[in-house]
Motif scaffolding. Structure first.
Motif, PDB file in Angstrom:
ATOM      1  N   ILE A  50       0.861  -1.194   0.000  1.00  0.00           N
ATOM      2  CA  ILE A  50       0.000   0.000   0.000  1.00  0.00           C
ATOM      3  C   ILE A  50       0.893   1.238   0.000  1.00  0.00           C
ATOM      4  N   GLY A  51       0.843   1.949  -1.113  1.00  0.00           N
ATOM      5  CA  GLY A  51       1.777   3.055  -1.302  1.00  0.00           C
ATOM      6  C   GLY A  51       2.873   2.643  -2.271  1.00  0.00           C
ATOM      7  N   ALA A  52       2.568   1.584  -3.038  1.00  0.00           N
ATOM      8  CA  ALA A  52       3.496   1.160  -4.103  1.00  0.00           C
ATOM      9  C   ALA A  52       3.600   2.332  -5.073  1.00  0.00           C
ATOM     10  N   SER A  53       4.783   2.870  -5.210  1.00  0.00           N
ATOM     11  CA  SER A  53       4.918   4.082  -6.030  1.00  0.00           C
ATOM     12  C   SER A  53       5.253   3.746  -7.476  1.00  0.00           C
ATOM     13  N   ARG A  54       4.827   4.626  -8.365  1.00  0.00           N
ATOM     14  CA  ARG A  54       5.158   4.445  -9.786  1.00  0.00           C
ATOM     15  C   ARG A  54       6.592   4.876 -10.063  1.00  0.00           C
ATOM     16  N   LYS A  55       7.193   5.593  -9.106  1.00  0.00           N
ATOM     17  CA  LYS A  55       8.488   6.225  -9.412  1.00  0.00           C
ATOM     18  C   LYS A  55       9.683   5.446  -8.846  1.00  0.00           C
ATOM     19  N   PRO A  56      10.569   4.976  -9.771  1.00  0.00           N
ATOM     20  CA  PRO A  56      11.782   4.296  -9.285  1.00  0.00           C
ATOM     21  C   PRO A  56      12.544   5.218  -8.333  1.00  0.00           C
ATOM     22  N   GLY A  57      13.127   4.624  -7.313  1.00  0.00           N
ATOM     23  CA  GLY A  57      13.888   5.420  -6.343  1.00  0.00           C
ATOM     24  C   GLY A  57      13.061   5.762  -5.115  1.00  0.00           C
ATOM     25  N   LYS A  58      11.719   5.612  -5.215  1.00  0.00           N
ATOM     26  CA  LYS A  58      10.916   5.830  -4.007  1.00  0.00           C
ATOM     27  C   LYS A  58      10.773   4.482  -3.286  1.00  0.00           C
ATOM     28  N   ILE A  59      10.678   4.574  -1.962  1.00  0.00           N
ATOM     29  CA  ILE A  59      10.697   3.339  -1.162  1.00  0.00           C
ATOM     30  C   ILE A  59       9.585   2.376  -1.608  1.00  0.00           C
ATOM     31  N   ILE A  80      -1.040  -1.280  -4.301  1.00  0.00           N
ATOM     32  CA  ILE A  80      -2.209  -0.426  -4.012  1.00  0.00           C
ATOM     33  C   ILE A  80      -1.765   1.023  -4.170  1.00  0.00           C
ATOM     34  N   ASN A  81      -2.448   1.727  -5.083  1.00  0.00           N
ATOM     35  CA  ASN A  81      -2.118   3.131  -5.343  1.00  0.00           C
ATOM     36  C   ASN A  81      -3.299   3.740  -6.111  1.00  0.00           C
ATOM     37  N   PRO A  82      -3.994   4.732  -5.505  1.00  0.00           N
ATOM     38  CA  PRO A  82      -5.210   5.274  -6.147  1.00  0.00           C
ATOM     39  C   PRO A  82      -4.923   5.978  -7.480  1.00  0.00           C
ATOM     40  N   LYS A  83      -3.640   6.307  -7.706  1.00  0.00           N
ATOM     41  CA  LYS A  83      -3.338   7.063  -8.931  1.00  0.00           C
ATOM     42  C   LYS A  83      -2.818   6.181 -10.059  1.00  0.00           C
ATOM     43  N   ALA A  84      -2.719   4.873  -9.821  1.00  0.00           N
ATOM     44  CA  ALA A  84      -2.087   4.016 -10.848  1.00  0.00           C
ATOM     45  C   ALA A  84      -3.000   2.864 -11.262  1.00  0.00           C
ATOM     46  N   VAL A 131       2.845   4.360   3.031  1.00  0.00           N
ATOM     47  CA  VAL A 131       2.272   5.701   2.814  1.00  0.00           C
ATOM     48  C   VAL A 131       2.717   6.589   3.972  1.00  0.00           C
ATOM     49  N   PRO A 132       2.695   7.918   3.777  1.00  0.00           N
ATOM     50  CA  PRO A 132       3.126   8.809   4.857  1.00  0.00           C
ATOM     51  C   PRO A 132       2.302   8.607   6.142  1.00  0.00           C
ATOM     52  N   ALA A 133       2.924   8.961   7.278  1.00  0.00           N
ATOM     53  CA  ALA A 133       2.359   8.644   8.599  1.00  0.00           C
ATOM     54  C   ALA A 133       0.895   9.094   8.758  1.00  0.00           C
ATOM     55  N   VAL A 155       4.574  -2.206   8.752  1.00  0.00           N
ATOM     56  CA  VAL A 155       4.491  -0.739   8.605  1.00  0.00           C
ATOM     57  C   VAL A 155       5.900  -0.157   8.474  1.00  0.00           C
ATOM     58  N   ILE A 156       6.238   0.195   7.252  1.00  0.00           N
ATOM     59  CA  ILE A 156       7.559   0.763   6.956  1.00  0.00           C
ATOM     60  C   ILE A 156       7.652   2.209   7.473  1.00  0.00           C
ATOM     61  N   THR A 157       6.555   2.903   7.400  1.00  0.00           N
ATOM     62  CA  THR A 157       6.498   4.348   7.657  1.00  0.00           C
ATOM     63  C   THR A 157       7.141   4.767   8.979  1.00  0.00           C
ATOM     64  N   SER A 158       7.912   5.847   8.922  1.00  0.00           N
ATOM     65  CA  SER A 158       8.482   6.468  10.130  1.00  0.00           C
ATOM     66  C   SER A 158       7.559   7.590  10.593  1.00  0.00           C
ATOM     67  N   GLY A 159       7.873   8.125  11.769  1.00  0.00           N
ATOM     68  CA  GLY A 159       7.108   9.272  12.271  1.00  0.00           C
ATOM     69  C   GLY A 159       6.169   8.882  13.397  1.00  0.00           C
ATOM     70  N   PRO A 205       6.051   0.128  13.595  1.00  0.00           N
ATOM     71  CA  PRO A 205       6.436   0.859  12.382  1.00  0.00           C
ATOM     72  C   PRO A 205       7.924   1.230  12.414  1.00  0.00           C
ATOM     73  N   ASN A 206       8.316   2.017  11.385  1.00  0.00           N
ATOM     74  CA  ASN A 206       9.676   2.556  11.306  1.00  0.00           C
ATOM     75  C   ASN A 206      10.674   1.449  11.005  1.00  0.00           C
ATOM     76  N   ILE A 207      10.400   0.688   9.947  1.00  0.00           N
ATOM     77  CA  ILE A 207      11.268  -0.447   9.605  1.00  0.00           C
ATOM     78  C   ILE A 207      11.620  -0.451   8.115  1.00  0.00           C
ATOM     79  N   PHE A 208      12.609  -1.292   7.768  1.00  0.00           N
ATOM     80  CA  PHE A 208      12.934  -1.412   6.335  1.00  0.00           C
ATOM     81  C   PHE A 208      12.297  -2.652   5.719  1.00  0.00           C
ATOM     82  N   SER A 251      17.700  -1.919  14.524  1.00  0.00           N
ATOM     83  CA  SER A 251      18.148  -0.740  13.776  1.00  0.00           C
ATOM     84  C   SER A 251      17.927  -0.965  12.293  1.00  0.00           C
ATOM     85  N   GLY A 252      17.267  -0.009  11.667  1.00  0.00           N
ATOM     86  CA  GLY A 252      16.973  -0.138  10.248  1.00  0.00           C
ATOM     87  C   GLY A 252      18.199   0.036   9.379  1.00  0.00           C
ATOM     88  N   ALA A 253      18.861   1.170   9.552  1.00  0.00           N
ATOM     89  CA  ALA A 253      19.991   1.478   8.673  1.00  0.00           C
ATOM     90  C   ALA A 253      21.091   0.425   8.809  1.00  0.00           C
TER      91      ALA A 253
HETATM   92  N1  ACO Z   1      -3.136   4.335  -0.493  1.00  0.00           N
HETATM   93  C1  ACO Z   1      -2.306   3.897  -1.442  1.00  0.00           C
HETATM   94  N2  ACO Z   1      -1.333   4.642  -2.002  1.00  0.00           N
HETATM   95  C2  ACO Z   1      -1.223   5.902  -1.582  1.00  0.00           C
HETATM   96  C3  ACO Z   1      -2.050   6.439  -0.604  1.00  0.00           C
HETATM   97  C4  ACO Z   1      -3.055   5.604  -0.057  1.00  0.00           C
HETATM   98  N3  ACO Z   1      -3.882   6.030   0.886  1.00  0.00           N
HETATM   99  N4  ACO Z   1      -1.694   7.706  -0.405  1.00  0.00           N
HETATM  100  C5  ACO Z   1      -0.643   7.949  -1.219  1.00  0.00           C
HETATM  101  N5  ACO Z   1      -0.379   6.862  -1.945  1.00  0.00           N
HETATM  102  C6  ACO Z   1       0.662   6.675  -2.953  1.00  0.00           C
HETATM  103  C7  ACO Z   1       1.229   7.941  -3.489  1.00  0.00           C
HETATM  104  O1  ACO Z   1       0.481   8.450  -4.568  1.00  0.00           O
HETATM  105  C8  ACO Z   1       2.624   7.526  -3.906  1.00  0.00           C
HETATM  106  O2  ACO Z   1       2.638   6.906  -5.173  1.00  0.00           O
HETATM  107  P1  ACO Z   1       3.205   7.696  -6.499  1.00  0.00           P
HETATM  108  O3  ACO Z   1       4.641   7.976  -6.185  1.00  0.00           O
HETATM  109  O4  ACO Z   1       3.034   6.726  -7.591  1.00  0.00           O
HETATM  110  O5  ACO Z   1       2.370   8.920  -6.597  1.00  0.00           O
HETATM  111  C9  ACO Z   1       2.986   6.459  -2.887  1.00  0.00           C
HETATM  112  O6  ACO Z   1       1.750   6.052  -2.294  1.00  0.00           O
HETATM  113  C10 ACO Z   1       3.882   6.978  -1.786  1.00  0.00           C
HETATM  114  O7  ACO Z   1       3.315   8.149  -1.232  1.00  0.00           O
HETATM  115  P2  ACO Z   1       4.140   9.498  -1.060  1.00  0.00           P
HETATM  116  O8  ACO Z   1       3.215  10.523  -0.538  1.00  0.00           O
HETATM  117  O9  ACO Z   1       4.859   9.808  -2.322  1.00  0.00           O
HETATM  118  O10 ACO Z   1       5.126   9.103   0.103  1.00  0.00           O
HETATM  119  P3  ACO Z   1       6.705   8.910   0.064  1.00  0.00           P
HETATM  120  O11 ACO Z   1       7.081   7.798  -0.802  1.00  0.00           O
HETATM  121  O12 ACO Z   1       7.383  10.189  -0.157  1.00  0.00           O
HETATM  122  O13 ACO Z   1       6.944   8.527   1.597  1.00  0.00           O
HETATM  123  C11 ACO Z   1       7.190   6.835   3.220  1.00  0.00           C
HETATM  124  C12 ACO Z   1       6.260   7.468   2.191  1.00  0.00           C
HETATM  125  C13 ACO Z   1       8.372   6.186   2.511  1.00  0.00           C
HETATM  126  C14 ACO Z   1       6.426   5.780   3.983  1.00  0.00           C
HETATM  127  C15 ACO Z   1       7.712   7.954   4.185  1.00  0.00           C
HETATM  128  O14 ACO Z   1       6.618   8.596   4.775  1.00  0.00           O
HETATM  129  C16 ACO Z   1       8.546   7.386   5.301  1.00  0.00           C
HETATM  130  O15 ACO Z   1       8.077   7.046   6.374  1.00  0.00           O
HETATM  131  N6  ACO Z   1       9.864   7.302   5.030  1.00  0.00           N
HETATM  132  C17 ACO Z   1      10.806   6.714   6.003  1.00  0.00           C
HETATM  133  C18 ACO Z   1      10.811   5.204   5.889  1.00  0.00           C
HETATM  134  C19 ACO Z   1      11.908   4.629   6.732  1.00  0.00           C
HETATM  135  O16 ACO Z   1      13.027   5.109   6.672  1.00  0.00           O
HETATM  136  N7  ACO Z   1      11.576   3.607   7.571  1.00  0.00           N
HETATM  137  C20 ACO Z   1      12.542   3.078   8.507  1.00  0.00           C
HETATM  138  C21 ACO Z   1      13.473   2.226   7.773  1.00  0.00           C
HETATM  139  S1  ACO Z   1      14.839   1.857   8.659  1.00  0.00           S
HETATM  140  C22 ACO Z   1      16.092   2.895   8.163  1.00  0.00           C
HETATM  141  O17 ACO Z   1      16.364   3.751   8.933  1.00  0.00           O
HETATM  142  C23 ACO Z   1      16.745   2.614   6.920  1.00  0.00           C
END
Ligand code: ACO
Length: 468
Positions: A22-31, A51-55, A81-83, A103-107, A134-137, A166-168
């Protein structure tokens, strides 16, 4: 009933029939993109739902606007997806009947956002979903060819499980294990551990047929879980060795832990006592943790502690002797009969005492005969094999011969560890030996230190009356 369901759900984390990102991005380089790519390319065989409402489609897979639109059941949902959207998405997962949220998301708690974390846990409980993070890789389980991380893709299969708070560091070590050719059954990032913690995961891995040793990078346990840690780990360590690195030993380290994963680093003395009570082996650096894991994962529990060192170099023999004393590895004094047999394996100016010195003139034959003698002798329970690079013996030839002997005497149940010292071709020999499950290190000390942990684990099992 509920307990059974919870256990099933942990099983679903490791062997899911289907995964949604959920939050699978279309853009390479995004998590959210790279993680999906890893799942696909590492070879996961179950169903994959981006899962991505825009794709409409991502990386060749049909995308759905919401998890609720997926036509079939989903076992694991990976949230990227963001927190601020995580709670809504988690609720939808609950309604869908998802078994585990990753839950990968941090915050969250790590930045003081404890309320959101509590709400997330409430949602999990309401729907009977387990939560990793949450907050994992993410996590890897190689038997299922599942790499749900945004780390390196080509993790090697093997018998060592690695749980990391530790994630990193975890991501870095994924790459490092590939470079060091260390095979893993799993790598699991636990992050803030609001639900599934190192204890739950170790419990599962203790029963996992693909895991022989559990390694853990630990910053701190959840408040109030110390007793549970000791009790559960005491049972786990009777089944498999557990090696832990506990970070945050120093005062400044403890403060760093608090701002990293929000865990309580606690008093190091208390942790130390808890590890001892639980039979957990404590490592103080990454290198020794994986050194020991390699040895414990590949070698049998020996019948006893009596150890012999076989070498072609006096110097490394002496270093290994010093290390044996330091690490509590008992070296035998060979009987006259054994000495006589050993004499036949070496030039007249060699030494049949322990360390057995085959001399710098030793070739493959000398080593083979000495090893055979050691494997066949009742006076020997464990063997340390040492080699220094000489022009008369190519280390790769020796490695191949040792592999054959080891296979021949596998049933003897005697651990064999090796220390090969030399240059690039010696490194090749080390790789050959490790690939064939003979733990081999570039120094005599690391070989002895690793054997000492096998012996330590033997002592523990004997104290627990698991073995004689
Ligand atoms: N349902 C499905 N998809 C959604 C939703 C939703 N409700 N809302 C947004 N999306 C899509 C977006 O459109 C986007 O896709 P797109 O790029 O194709 O448009 C995708 O989900 C991601 O959303 P973004 O808003 O672009 O979020 P972003 O990728 O910038 O950040 C993330 C999300 C990675 C979860 C960020 O908030 C985060 O927590 N980053 C830190 C992660 C991390 O470091 N975790 C710890 C790891 S351990 C370590 O330290 C290495």
């Amino acid at each position: 009933m509920k307990w059974c369901r919870v256990l099933d759900n942990v099983e679903a984390l490791f062997n899911p029939r289907s995964i949604a990102v959920i939050g699978a991005s279309r853009k390479p380089g995004k998590i959210g993109h790279d993680l999906l790519k890893n799942i696909i390319e590492y070879g996961y065989k179950g169903k994959i739902y981006p899962i991505n409402p825009k794709a409409d489609e991502i990386l060749g897979y049909k995308a759905y606007p919401s998890i609720k639109d997926v036509p079939e059941d989903v076992d694991v949902a990976i949230i990227v997806v963001p927190a601020q959207y995580v709670l809504d998405v988690a609720r939808e997962c609950g309604e869908k009947g998802v078994k585990v949220l990753v839950v990968i998301t941090s915050g969250f708690g790590e930045v003081g956002n404890v309320e959101a974390e509590e709400k997330l846990l409430e949602i999990g409980k309401k729907y009977g979903m387990r939560i990793l993070g949450p907050n994992i890789f993410g996590y890897v389980y190689t038997p299922a060819r599942l790499n749900a991380t945004f780390g390196p893709r080509d993790v090697l299969e093997g018998p060592i499980a690695f749980i990391t708070q530790s994630g990193a560091l975890g991501i870095a070590l994924m790459g490092w294990t590939i470079m060091e050719e260390i095979g893993l059954s799993s790598i699991i990032s636990t992050g803030n551990m609001i639900d599934l913690d190192v204890i739950d995961l170790s419990k599962y891995l203790a029963e996992d047929q693909y895991t022989r040793v559990i390694t853990i990078y630990l910053e701190g346990l959840k408040e109030g879980s110390g007793r549970r840690f000791i009790e559960e780990m005491r049972e786990i360590t009777k089944k498999k060795p557990v090696i832990v690195i506990k970070a945050g030993r120093s005062e400044r380290g403890r403060l760093a832990v608090a701002s990293h994963t929000g865990s309580l680093a606690g008093s190091d003395k208390l942790y130390d006592a808890a590890f001892k009570q639980a039979g957990v082996i404590r490592a103080y650096n990454i290198e020794e943790m994986f050194d020991w894991a390699r040895a414990l994962a590949t070698q049998p529990v020996p019948r006893g502690e009596k150890t012999i060192i076989i070498t072609n170099g006096g110097g490394v023999g002496v270093l290994a002797t010093d290390s044996s004393e330091e690490y509590g590895v008992p070296l035998i004094n060979p009987s006259e009969t054994l000495k006589q047999k050993l004499r036949e394996t070496m030039p007249w100016f060699g030494s049949p005492k322990n360390p057995v010195d085959l001399t710098g003139q030793a070739g493959v034959d000398n080593y083979v005969k000495a090893l055979e003698t050691a494997f066949e002798s009742d006076e020997v329970d464990n063997i340390v094999l040492l080699y220094c690079r000489t022009t008369v013996l190519d280390p790769r030839d020796l490695a191949k011969a040792v592999v054959k002997i080891y296979d021949k005497y596998r049933e003897a149940g005697k651990p064999l560890v090796a220390g090969f010292v030399g240059g690039l071709d010696t490194l090749e020999a080390i790789k050959i030996l490790n690939k064939n499950n003979i733990p081999t290190y570039p120094s005599p000390e690391r070989a002895v230190s690793s054997l000492s942990k096998i012996i330590e684990y033997r002592r523990y099992l004997a104290r627990q009356k698991i073995i004689d």
